[in-house]
Design a protein around this motif. Structure first.
Motif, PDB file in Angstrom:
ATOM      1  N   PHE A   1     128.302 -23.191 -57.936  1.00 11.58           N
ATOM      2  CA  PHE A   1     127.343 -22.955 -56.594  1.00 11.58           C
ATOM      3  C   PHE A   1     126.464 -21.942 -57.009  1.00 11.58           C
ATOM      4  O   PHE A   1     125.136 -21.752 -56.359  1.00 11.58           O
ATOM      5  CB  PHE A   1     128.249 -22.709 -55.523  1.00 11.58           C
ATOM      6  N   LYS A   2     126.561 -20.749 -57.873  1.00 14.10           N
ATOM      7  CA  LYS A   2     125.648 -19.948 -58.325  1.00 14.10           C
ATOM      8  C   LYS A   2     124.457 -20.440 -59.053  1.00 14.10           C
ATOM      9  O   LYS A   2     123.503 -20.282 -58.844  1.00 14.10           O
ATOM     10  CB  LYS A   2     126.357 -18.712 -58.873  1.00 14.10           C
ATOM     11  N   LYS A   3     124.903 -21.510 -59.909  1.00  9.89           N
ATOM     12  CA  LYS A   3     123.710 -21.943 -60.731  1.00  9.89           C
ATOM     13  C   LYS A   3     122.921 -23.025 -59.803  1.00  9.89           C
ATOM     14  O   LYS A   3     121.678 -22.965 -59.885  1.00  9.89           O
ATOM     15  CB  LYS A   3     124.574 -22.982 -61.790  1.00  9.89           C
ATOM     16  N   LEU A   4     123.587 -23.538 -58.982  1.00 12.10           N
ATOM     17  CA  LEU A   4     122.831 -24.528 -58.117  1.00 12.10           C
ATOM     18  C   LEU A   4     121.871 -23.821 -57.107  1.00 12.10           C
ATOM     19  O   LEU A   4     120.811 -23.953 -57.127  1.00 12.10           O
ATOM     20  CB  LEU A   4     123.622 -25.506 -56.979  1.00 12.10           C
ATOM     21  N   GLU A   5     122.369 -22.680 -56.672  1.00 20.38           N
ATOM     22  CA  GLU A   5     121.624 -21.810 -55.690  1.00 20.38           C
ATOM     23  C   GLU A   5     120.583 -21.097 -56.597  1.00 20.38           C
ATOM     24  O   GLU A   5     119.274 -20.982 -56.109  1.00 20.38           O
ATOM     25  CB  GLU A   5     122.521 -20.546 -55.349  1.00 20.38           C
ATOM     26  N   ASP A   6     120.660 -20.741 -58.026  1.00 19.36           N
ATOM     27  CA  ASP A   6     119.546 -20.184 -58.646  1.00 19.36           C
ATOM     28  C   ASP A   6     118.470 -21.334 -58.926  1.00 19.36           C
ATOM     29  O   ASP A   6     117.340 -20.988 -58.937  1.00 19.36           O
ATOM     30  CB  ASP A   6     120.175 -19.778 -60.308  1.00 19.36           C
ATOM     31  N   GLU A   7     118.916 -22.577 -59.292  1.00 14.65           N
ATOM     32  CA  GLU A   7     117.961 -23.598 -59.195  1.00 14.65           C
ATOM     33  C   GLU A   7     117.355 -23.763 -58.000  1.00 14.65           C
ATOM     34  O   GLU A   7     115.932 -23.994 -58.503  1.00 14.65           O
ATOM     35  CB  GLU A   7     118.725 -24.921 -59.949  1.00 14.65           C
ATOM     36  N   LEU A   8     117.924 -23.897 -56.961  1.00 10.51           N
ATOM     37  CA  LEU A   8     117.255 -24.230 -55.743  1.00 10.51           C
ATOM     38  C   LEU A   8     116.194 -23.000 -55.413  1.00 10.51           C
ATOM     39  O   LEU A   8     115.169 -23.179 -54.762  1.00 10.51           O
ATOM     40  CB  LEU A   8     118.158 -24.233 -54.563  1.00 10.51           C
ATOM     41  N   ALA A   9     116.457 -21.830 -55.706  1.00  9.29           N
ATOM     42  CA  ALA A   9     115.538 -20.616 -55.685  1.00  9.29           C
ATOM     43  C   ALA A   9     114.289 -20.982 -56.547  1.00  9.29           C
ATOM     44  O   ALA A   9     113.104 -20.518 -55.981  1.00  9.29           O
ATOM     45  CB  ALA A   9     116.325 -19.385 -56.076  1.00  9.29           C
ATOM     46  N   LYS A  10     114.575 -21.246 -57.722  1.00 11.34           N
ATOM     47  CA  LYS A  10     113.356 -21.440 -58.709  1.00 11.34           C
ATOM     48  C   LYS A  10     112.604 -22.621 -58.243  1.00 11.34           C
ATOM     49  O   LYS A  10     111.244 -22.350 -58.273  1.00 11.34           O
ATOM     50  CB  LYS A  10     113.855 -21.747 -59.912  1.00 11.34           C
ATOM     51  N   SER A  11     113.482 -23.630 -57.580  1.00 13.63           N
ATOM     52  CA  SER A  11     112.472 -24.722 -57.046  1.00 13.63           C
ATOM     53  C   SER A  11     111.555 -24.351 -56.065  1.00 13.63           C
ATOM     54  O   SER A  11     110.492 -24.699 -55.924  1.00 13.63           O
ATOM     55  CB  SER A  11     113.578 -25.832 -56.659  1.00 13.63           C
TER      56      SER A  11
ATOM     57  N   LYS B   1     110.321 -21.420 -55.423  1.00 19.06           N
ATOM     58  CA  LYS B   1     109.351 -20.464 -55.941  1.00 19.06           C
ATOM     59  C   LYS B   1     108.282 -21.443 -56.478  1.00 19.06           C
ATOM     60  O   LYS B   1     107.162 -20.856 -56.302  1.00 19.06           O
ATOM     61  CB  LYS B   1     109.893 -19.676 -56.881  1.00 19.06           C
ATOM     62  N   LYS B   2     108.612 -22.339 -57.075  1.00 20.32           N
ATOM     63  CA  LYS B   2     107.405 -23.295 -57.926  1.00 20.32           C
ATOM     64  C   LYS B   2     106.731 -23.759 -56.712  1.00 20.32           C
ATOM     65  O   LYS B   2     105.558 -24.085 -56.805  1.00 20.32           O
ATOM     66  CB  LYS B   2     108.261 -24.270 -58.661  1.00 20.32           C
ATOM     67  N   LYS B   3     107.110 -24.332 -55.677  1.00 16.98           N
ATOM     68  CA  LYS B   3     106.459 -25.073 -54.578  1.00 16.98           C
ATOM     69  C   LYS B   3     105.459 -24.156 -53.951  1.00 16.98           C
ATOM     70  O   LYS B   3     104.651 -24.574 -53.427  1.00 16.98           O
ATOM     71  CB  LYS B   3     107.557 -25.697 -53.578  1.00 16.98           C
ATOM     72  N   LYS B   4     105.509 -22.869 -53.878  1.00 20.36           N
ATOM     73  CA  LYS B   4     104.627 -22.023 -53.354  1.00 20.36           C
ATOM     74  C   LYS B   4     103.549 -21.680 -54.125  1.00 20.36           C
ATOM     75  O   LYS B   4     103.012 -21.637 -54.497  1.00 20.36           O
ATOM     76  CB  LYS B   4     105.486 -20.671 -52.741  1.00 20.36           C
TER      77      LYS B   4
END
Length: 97
Positions: free
Chosen positions: A82-92, A94-97
């Motif tokens: 879940f931590k890895k998924l959370e980190d990936e979603l956070a990075k994703s 940030k890329k969209k902004k």
């Protein structure tokens, strides 16, 4: 909150993993009491009964330790996934902004 929102309590997962490890350590350290019990008991019938109990305890303690270890690994794996998924979603995000 929509139906697709997922909330993961990392603090609870960390605490659970820590407590499982502590319980496992306690059970590992219970081995030392066997000799103390045998030396404190005088009558041979009682010693034999305690010997049977200790042997049975050892078998069950070993199974319990294996189970505690597996559950601890599962909790840690769940937390890490879940931590890895959370980190990936956070990075994703940030890329969209």
């Amino acid at each position: 909150m929509s139906g697709s929102d997922l909330i993961v309590d990392f603090q609870l997962l960390n605490k659970s993993a820590s407590q499982l490890n502590a319980i496992e350590d306690e059970f590992k350290n219970l081995d030392e009491w066997k000799d103390d019990v045998k030396s404190d008991v005088g009558a041979s019938d009682i010693k034999d009964a305690m010997g049977d109990f200790v042997d049975n305890w050892d078998k069950n303690r070993k199974r319990l330790l294996e189970s505690l270890g597996e559950v601890g690994k599962q909790v840690e794996g769940t937390r890490d996934a879940f931590k890895k998924l959370e980190d990936e979603l956070a990075k994703s995000g940030k890329k969209k902004k």
